[in-house]
Design an enzyme around this catalytic site. Structure first.
Site, PDB file in Angstrom:
ATOM      1  N   ALA A 152       0.957  -1.293   0.017  1.00 31.84           N
ATOM      2  CA  ALA A 152       0.074   0.198   0.108  1.00 31.84           C
ATOM      3  C   ALA A 152       0.829   1.214   0.020  1.00 31.84           C
ATOM      4  O   ALA A 152       0.255   2.287   0.287  1.00 31.84           O
ATOM      5  CB  ALA A 152      -0.974   0.081   1.106  1.00 31.84           C
ATOM      6  N   ASN A 231       3.546 -11.163   4.868  1.00 24.96           N
ATOM      7  CA  ASN A 231       2.963 -10.090   3.906  1.00 24.96           C
ATOM      8  C   ASN A 231       4.219  -9.398   3.405  1.00 24.96           C
ATOM      9  O   ASN A 231       4.834  -8.862   4.069  1.00 24.96           O
ATOM     10  CB  ASN A 231       1.941  -9.369   4.951  1.00 24.96           C
ATOM     11  CG  ASN A 231       0.605 -10.070   5.266  1.00 24.96           C
ATOM     12  OD1 ASN A 231       0.749 -10.403   6.290  1.00 24.96           O
ATOM     13  ND2 ASN A 231      -0.040 -10.694   4.059  1.00 24.96           N
ATOM     14  N   ARG A 239      13.113 -24.327  -2.910  1.00 20.70           N
ATOM     15  CA  ARG A 239      14.357 -24.110  -3.411  1.00 20.70           C
ATOM     16  C   ARG A 239      14.950 -22.996  -3.145  1.00 20.70           C
ATOM     17  O   ARG A 239      16.061 -22.589  -3.261  1.00 20.70           O
ATOM     18  CB  ARG A 239      14.320 -24.324  -5.025  1.00 20.70           C
ATOM     19  CG  ARG A 239      14.023 -25.834  -5.375  1.00 20.70           C
ATOM     20  CD  ARG A 239      14.371 -26.091  -6.883  1.00 20.70           C
ATOM     21  NE  ARG A 239      14.089 -27.322  -7.381  1.00 20.70           N
ATOM     22  CZ  ARG A 239      12.823 -27.606  -7.728  1.00 20.70           C
ATOM     23  NH1 ARG A 239      11.879 -26.925  -8.128  1.00 20.70           N
ATOM     24  NH2 ARG A 239      12.477 -29.106  -8.221  1.00 20.70           N
ATOM     25  N   HIS A 263      -5.112 -11.419   6.581  1.00 24.36           N
ATOM     26  CA  HIS A 263      -3.862 -11.326   6.240  1.00 24.36           C
ATOM     27  C   HIS A 263      -3.278 -12.595   6.355  1.00 24.36           C
ATOM     28  O   HIS A 263      -2.040 -12.845   5.719  1.00 24.36           O
ATOM     29  CB  HIS A 263      -3.162 -10.317   6.970  1.00 24.36           C
ATOM     30  CG  HIS A 263      -3.257  -8.838   6.867  1.00 24.36           C
ATOM     31  ND1 HIS A 263      -4.406  -8.288   7.327  1.00 24.36           N
ATOM     32  CD2 HIS A 263      -2.488  -7.997   6.152  1.00 24.36           C
ATOM     33  CE1 HIS A 263      -4.126  -7.060   6.605  1.00 24.36           C
ATOM     34  NE2 HIS A 263      -3.098  -6.876   6.134  1.00 24.36           N
ATOM     35  N   ASP A 286      -1.406  -3.068  12.549  1.00 20.85           N
ATOM     36  CA  ASP A 286      -1.180  -2.590  10.958  1.00 20.85           C
ATOM     37  C   ASP A 286      -2.374  -1.886  10.879  1.00 20.85           C
ATOM     38  O   ASP A 286      -2.644  -1.482   9.464  1.00 20.85           O
ATOM     39  CB  ASP A 286      -0.748  -3.471  10.156  1.00 20.85           C
ATOM     40  CG  ASP A 286      -0.142  -2.668   8.703  1.00 20.85           C
ATOM     41  OD1 ASP A 286       0.251  -1.713   8.771  1.00 20.85           O
ATOM     42  OD2 ASP A 286      -0.034  -3.380   7.812  1.00 20.85           O
ATOM     43  N   ALA A 324      -4.268  -2.599   2.322  1.00 18.98           N
ATOM     44  CA  ALA A 324      -3.946  -1.342   2.738  1.00 18.98           C
ATOM     45  C   ALA A 324      -3.871  -1.294   4.346  1.00 18.98           C
ATOM     46  O   ALA A 324      -4.653  -0.858   5.002  1.00 18.98           O
ATOM     47  CB  ALA A 324      -4.552  -0.378   2.097  1.00 18.98           C
TER      48      ALA A 324
END
Length: 402
Positions: A152, A231, A239, A263, A286, A324
């Site tokens: 965001a 996130n 790998r 999330h 957040d 966001a």
């Protein structure tokens, strides 16, 4: 009990004793425990049968409830319609009050990628609020992050982490910068991690396209936090394990997790707890300005966010559709942890209080219910819904009838 928001009254001059509740103490959850506080400090925290109230105490029976330490959020951008990126004192206070009323008694104010001069102006306002005791410090998230994992953040404002620019923001915070998120694989990344570590500022790895080996280098250089793990970083590969494996395996790293059900899948959260261990997880919100508000359009730094069904996404531009931040509050994260994720109360308390307080170096005064520490307390009912908040001995939210 329904919530009753309290005014900004002075702490009670007499001792308050909370009785009958389950109390989340460092040694475990005590049934029928007692918590006493006077002025701003906890004066007693015991299991049942000890520290009986005396004449003159204000005794509050909380039978059927749970008392936990005040929550500590190390990553929050706003709430209640207010944003910490606004550089407006009243708007910042609105965000602080919104999260405080949901149990967050200590928080870092997180910024969003912007022009360096704009961020410096924001830091001037936020540092003053920190000096006044409203905040625990500042977290700069961006602009030193990867354009490939910007989420965001506005791509046109991103820049490499030149140590001189990093120093400019740290200096603008006047000693209140506590954390900075950056992508260590960018030019100047490792030098900036070392600069932050030497300055006593937490270097957090996030919004990164870093490899496993480059992440290990950043940890060795002094990085100690994974910004919202999983996130805005490459997924775990068999790998090319990328940053996630390096961050989970290293005992020096505290991993942030956004426990809102959007999330992270519950299985991923369970994996993080299993691999990192309960002492290395910090739940964060957040949260942006829409936390505690209805669906609608909200600003996030220089961008506009649409919140629909409680999920915030960028509404236009090259990152349109990107999640966001969140509209989460930590009381909801706690309830989800113990009712859906299968965590114990003790594990949830560590993730929401003890671990982030220790990370910030404020665990000598908050993060656990112990005599001598600040009276930062959250009262939850039998369904783990918030009904009361005490911050430094003042009722921010009073349980009904108190």
């Amino acid at each position: 009990m329904p919530l009753q928001q309290s005014g900004d009254s002075a702490p009670s001059p007499r001792r308050t004793v909370l009785t009958g509740a389950r109390v989340a103490l460092p040694a475990g959850v005590a049934d029928g425990g007692r918590v006493a506080f006077e002025g701003t400090r906890i004066t007693g925290a015991t299991s049942a049968g000890a520290a009986a109230p005396v004449a003159g105490d204000q005794v509050i029976d909380l039978t059927g409830h749970l008392v936990v330490p005040g929550f500590v959020d190390i990553h929050v951008h706003g709430g209640g319609g207010g944003s910490f990126s606004s550089a407006d004192t009243e708007e910042c206070l609105t965000a602080i009050r919104t999260h405080r009323q949901r149990g967050t008694t200590s928080m870092l104010a997180s910024t969003v990628t912007g022009d360096l001069d704009d961020l410096a102006r924001q830091a001037a306002v936020l540092s003053e609020l920190t000096e006044q005791g409203e905040l625990a410090g500042i977290h700069f998230e961006g602009p030193f992050i990867s354009p490939h994992r910007c989420g965001a953040h506005q791509p046109g404002l991103l820049r490499d982490p030149d140590p001189a620019d990093v120093r400019k923001l740290v200096d603008a915070a006047r000693g209140t910068a506590k954390m900075m998120t950056l992508a260590p694989e960018l030019p100047g990344g490792l030098e900036s991690v070392r600069l932050l570590a030497d300055a006593g500022v937490i270097a957090a790895i996030g919004h990164t396209d870093s490899s496993y080996d480059a992440t290990r280098e950043a940890i060795d250089a002094g990085a100690t936090v994974a910004t919202h793990l999983f996130n805005a970083m490459p997924p775990l590969g068999h790998r090319a394990p990328g940053p996630i494996a390096a961050l989970l395996e290293d005992e020096r790293i505290t991993v942030e997790l956004i426990n809102d059900g959007t999330h992270l899948h519950p299985a991923v959260l369970e994996m993080a707890f299993r691999d990192a261990g309960a002492d290395r997880v910090a739940f964060i919100t957040d949260a942006m300005g829409a936390a505690g508000m209805n669906d609608g359009m909200y600003p996030l730094g220089p961008m506009t966010v649409e919140v629909k069904d409680g999920v915030a996404r960028i509404s236009g531009g090259p990152t349109a559709g990107s999640i966001a931040g969140s509209t989460l509050t930590l009381d909801r994260a706690f309830k989800r942890a113990v009712t859906i994720d299968g965590l114990t109360v003790g594990q949830a308390v560590r993730a929401l209080s003890a671990n982030p307080a220790r990370l910030l170096g404020i665990d000598d005064r908050t993060g656990s219910i112990e005599p001598g520490k600040d009276a930062d307390l959250v009262v939850l009912d039998a369904s783990y819904d918030l009904v009361g908040v005490v911050r430094r001995g003042e009722w921010v939210v009073r349980p009904q009838g108190v």
